[in-house]
Design a protein around this motif. Structure first.
Motif, PDB file in Angstrom:
ATOM      1  N   ASP A 229       2.934  11.174  -6.166  1.00 10.06           N
ATOM      2  CA  ASP A 229       1.522  10.884  -6.420  1.00 10.06           C
ATOM      3  C   ASP A 229       1.108   9.570  -5.771  1.00 10.06           C
ATOM      4  OD1 ASP A 229      -1.007  11.540  -8.044  1.00 10.06           O
ATOM      5  OD2 ASP A 229      -0.554   9.470  -8.642  1.00 10.06           O
ATOM      6  N   THR A 230       1.932   8.506  -5.964  1.00 12.35           N
ATOM      7  CA  THR A 230       1.525   7.169  -5.525  1.00 12.35           C
ATOM      8  C   THR A 230       2.677   6.452  -4.836  1.00 12.35           C
ATOM      9  OG1 THR A 230      -0.073   6.935  -7.327  1.00 12.35           O
ATOM     10  CG2 THR A 230       0.679   4.909  -6.271  1.00 12.35           C
ATOM     11  N   LEU A 231       2.386   5.839  -3.705  1.00 15.55           N
ATOM     12  CA  LEU A 231       3.319   4.940  -3.022  1.00 15.55           C
ATOM     13  C   LEU A 231       2.669   3.570  -2.907  1.00 15.55           C
ATOM     14  CD1 LEU A 231       5.888   4.275  -1.349  1.00 15.55           C
ATOM     15  CD2 LEU A 231       4.580   4.935   0.691  1.00 15.55           C
ATOM     16  N   ILE A 232       3.339   2.553  -3.424  1.00 13.03           N
ATOM     17  CA  ILE A 232       2.910   1.165  -3.226  1.00 13.03           C
ATOM     18  C   ILE A 232       3.718   0.592  -2.069  1.00 13.03           C
ATOM     19  CG2 ILE A 232       2.690  -1.126  -4.243  1.00 13.03           C
ATOM     20  CD1 ILE A 232       0.948   0.873  -5.642  1.00 13.03           C
ATOM     21  N   VAL A 233       3.038   0.004  -1.110  1.00 13.44           N
ATOM     22  CA  VAL A 233       3.698  -0.703  -0.008  1.00 13.44           C
ATOM     23  C   VAL A 233       3.367  -2.181  -0.165  1.00 13.44           C
ATOM     24  CG1 VAL A 233       4.024  -0.882   2.480  1.00 13.44           C
ATOM     25  CG2 VAL A 233       3.364   1.317   1.463  1.00 13.44           C
ATOM     26  N   SER A 234       4.367  -2.980  -0.519  1.00  9.91           N
ATOM     27  CA  SER A 234       4.123  -4.412  -0.748  1.00  9.91           C
ATOM     28  C   SER A 234       4.843  -5.232   0.300  1.00  9.91           C
ATOM     29  CB  SER A 234       4.587  -4.822  -2.152  1.00  9.91           C
ATOM     30  OG  SER A 234       6.001  -4.815  -2.244  1.00  9.91           O
TER      31      SER A 234
END
Length: 653
Positions: free
Chosen positions: A399-404
């Motif tokens: 559903d969600t990918l965070i790229v930090s």
């Protein structure tokens, strides 16, 4: 020949540690100790007044410094102290913080022994011993006990574990000095220009004039030396003390820029034992006992310890409300002892069964992301490391990918337990996460990184997720906006970003020297040009902090949303975390619900943040509206915020 010596220090919320520090430096022979205090919450000023009354120190409160030049309490205090007749009349002057002890190895360990050795070497104008960094020795919490005999584990002399370990403190003849700072003095033009001879020595008596005459807060591996003296620096007196001084809001320490969790890993060094200062433990204890013979001193110390313990207790309660708060891990005795044990020398057999000792790197334990990949319900992921960067991927949900992207404070963190930016929060939310780590202050200007992350995009990494959010702060925020073109339709949360550090595009940018030296030609040169394919780009910044405002204004387009974080300076993400709104902002961004209207509704929580009131007051005072600042102080005093009110009133005077 008898030489007079003066020791200068600033102090804020150092109450429980003042007696030992004063007693020790009196024992080794300083003739005069001057302490210039800032407003404290632990009773420091009462204890300093009591020590002043018995003649142990000269205490100068903040209220005396209103006419002193400089920005910030410490700079004004140093300017005020340098102008004092008794300081100018001294043969030698030294500046230390309360967590720093001059540890003399020459002779019997006295100040006069050190000066005698240095003068025997020839002309000497400045002496700059280097730090030796002492760790917490496994102490997570606070107890009223001597620092000198409790904390005896330090960094090894070789190898140098971190360049931040090479800081200096200075003793100097006051005549040529035009300005003093926390690490070194600035000398007048006749000395820096060569008209008058000047000799600057390190802690071994070696001539280091060429390196330090003009500028510099540290030595290097070649110019350091501690044969005659070193500075025992107890930056992590316990994890609780470190957190209280640096990690709460507002931080209670005297540093203008509080240290971070990453700094804790850098300065919590316990690899080797150093007990050299303990030869003064009995003399120091006798002096403490003598000083506490005065009823006012004794009571003030007791009250300060009690106040300090109460502050730590409240910090524990507040941290426990948020499972992701890093203070919780720091206050764990078990984790603290485990980290120290990992740093200790360990036996290793060489094949003939002879035991040898090998140093272990700081925090040489598994990072949380690696432990999660091995032991959690989410065991799919990878780690890729290159010379100047690394990427760590954990799959949890499509559903969600965070790229930090890392910020500057993480770049030099040596710990193998280092986490990618925001990892604990993204983990707790169940989001998949790609963390990009930087090992240099290069603003991710690396062709190898460009090629790798573009390759991941071409392979369809970002297309596997319904929503992609790119985020970071400062250097990391530049990267989040610059690489947003690789994930069309993504959302970007950029906190205090730099749009570029290309001198041709932002000639007004004078910060970030390392970044401005990079090659800013080619791909991703100018982040605003890379944002066109993103769904929404939220630029969070302080409009009153001009460098960040100028960068923010370079981002333009129908998908760009400027969100103002008033009075946060360059620390908008930290400001929002302390206002307890950062988590909600990120959750709204991931849900696709973030709008300027919702953001400003959330931003109302700033009203509970002392940082906000201090910033508002400083802005009013700077604009010439002292009356408005006074009115605000009166309101705060009547509504349960007396400490903030008192601080604002002191700045108005």
């Amino acid at each position: 020949m008898t030489m007079t010596t003066t020791l200068i220090a600033t102090a804020r919320n150092e109450g429980p540690f003042l007696l030992e520090w004063v007693a020790y430096h009196r024992a080794i022979g300083f003739d005069r100790i001057i302490v210039l205090s800032d407003i404290s919450e632990d009773g420091s000023e009462v204890l300093l007044d009591a020590l002043n009354a018995v003649g142990a120190i000269t205490h100068i409160p903040k209220s005396a410094l209103t006419s002193a030049p400089g920005n910030g309490h410490r700079n004004r205090a140093y300017a005020y102290a340098l102008a004092l007749p008794e300081v100018q009349a001294s043969d030698w002057v030294m500046v230390l913080d309360i967590d720093e002890f001059l540890n003399v190895h020459a002779g019997d360990g006295t100040v006069s022994d050190l000066l005698g050795e240095m003068i025997d070497l020839g002309d000497t104008d400045v002496i700059s011993p280097n730090w030796r960094i002492f760790g917490n020795a496994g102490h997570a919490l606070y107890a009223d006990q001597p620092i000198m005999t409790t904390l005896t584990r330090a960094n090894p002399e070789t190898p140098v574990l971190h360049d931040k370990h090479l800081g200096i403190k200075s003793m100097f003849r006051p005549g040529p000095v035009t300005r003093i700072g926390p690490h070194r003095p600035q000398l007048n033009g006749q000395h820096t220009g060569g008209q008058l001879p000047t000799v600057w020595r390190n802690g071994s008596g070696d001539d280091v004039t060429e390196r330090l005459l003009i500028k510099g807060w540290s030595v290097n591996a070649k110019t350091r030396g501690s044969a005659l003296a070193q500075i025992n620096h107890y930056m992590v007196r316990s994890n609780a003390v470190f957190a209280l001084h640096n990690l709460i809001d507002p931080p209670l320490g005297g540093e203008q820029s509080p240290l971070s969790v990453a700094d804790h890993s850098v300065f919590n060094t316990n690899q080797v034992e150093d007990t050299s200062i303990t030869r003064w433990s009995k003399a120091t204890a006798r002096e403490i006992k003598r000083l506490r013979g005065d009823a006012a001193v004794d009571q003030a110390h007791t009250d300060s310890v009690a106040a300090f313990q109460k502050l730590i207790g409240q910090m524990q309660i507040n941290a426990a409300k948020d499972a992701t708060d890093p203070i919780n891990a720091l206050l764990s005795p078990e984790k603290t002892r485990a980290i120290m044990q990992a740093q200790l020398p360990k036996p290793e057999t060489d094949g003939d069964d002879d035991s040898v000792m090998q140093l272990v790197d700081p925090d040489d334990i598994a990072p949380r992301w690696l432990a999660d990949l091995r032991r959690s319900d989410h065991r799919r992921g990878w780690y890729y490391s290159d010379e100047k960067f690394a990427l760590q991927m954990t799959y949890r949900s499509t559903d969600t990918l965070i790229v930090s992207f890392d910020n500057l404070s993480s770049v030099k963190e040596p710990s193998l337990a280092r986490e990618t930016w925001g990892y604990p929060f993204y983990r707790s939310e169940g989001w998949s996460h790609l963390g990009v780590m930087a090992f240099e202050k290069n603003w991710f200007r690396d062709e190898a990184l460009f090629n790798f992350i573009e390759g991941q995009a071409k392979s369809g990494l970002f297309k596997r997720f319904r929503r992609v959010v790119m985020t970071g702060t400062s250097m990391g925020a530049y990267a989040a906006t610059a690489f947003s073109s690789l994930a069309p339709g993504c959302t970007v949360m950029a906190f205090s970003p730099q749009s570029t550090l290309d001198k041709k595009l932002v000639p007004w940018e004078e910060r970030f020297g390392s970044g401005r030296k990079q090659d800013w030609s080619g791909r991703y040169r100018d982040a605003p040009d890379c944002c066109g394919q993103a769904k929404d780009v939220f630029i969070i910044y302080d409009p009153y902090f001009e460098p960040d405002r100028l960068h923010a204004e370079r981002y333009q387009g129908c998908n760009i949303h400027h969100l103002k974080s008033w009075y946060s300076s360059h620390k908008s993400a930290l400001f929002m975390r302390r206002a307890d709104m950062l988590k909600g902002v990120m959750q709204a961004a991931v849900a696709g619900e973030m709008t300027p209207h919702l953001y400003y509704q959330m931003f109302r929580s700033r009203r509970d943040l002392p940082w906000y009131y201090h910033g508002l007051a400083d802005h009013a005072i700077k604009a010439g509206h002292k009356g408005l600042a006074g009115t605000m102080a009166g309101y705060l005093a009547k509504n349960g915020r007396p400490a903030i009110a008192k601080s604002i009133e002191a700045r108005i005077k």
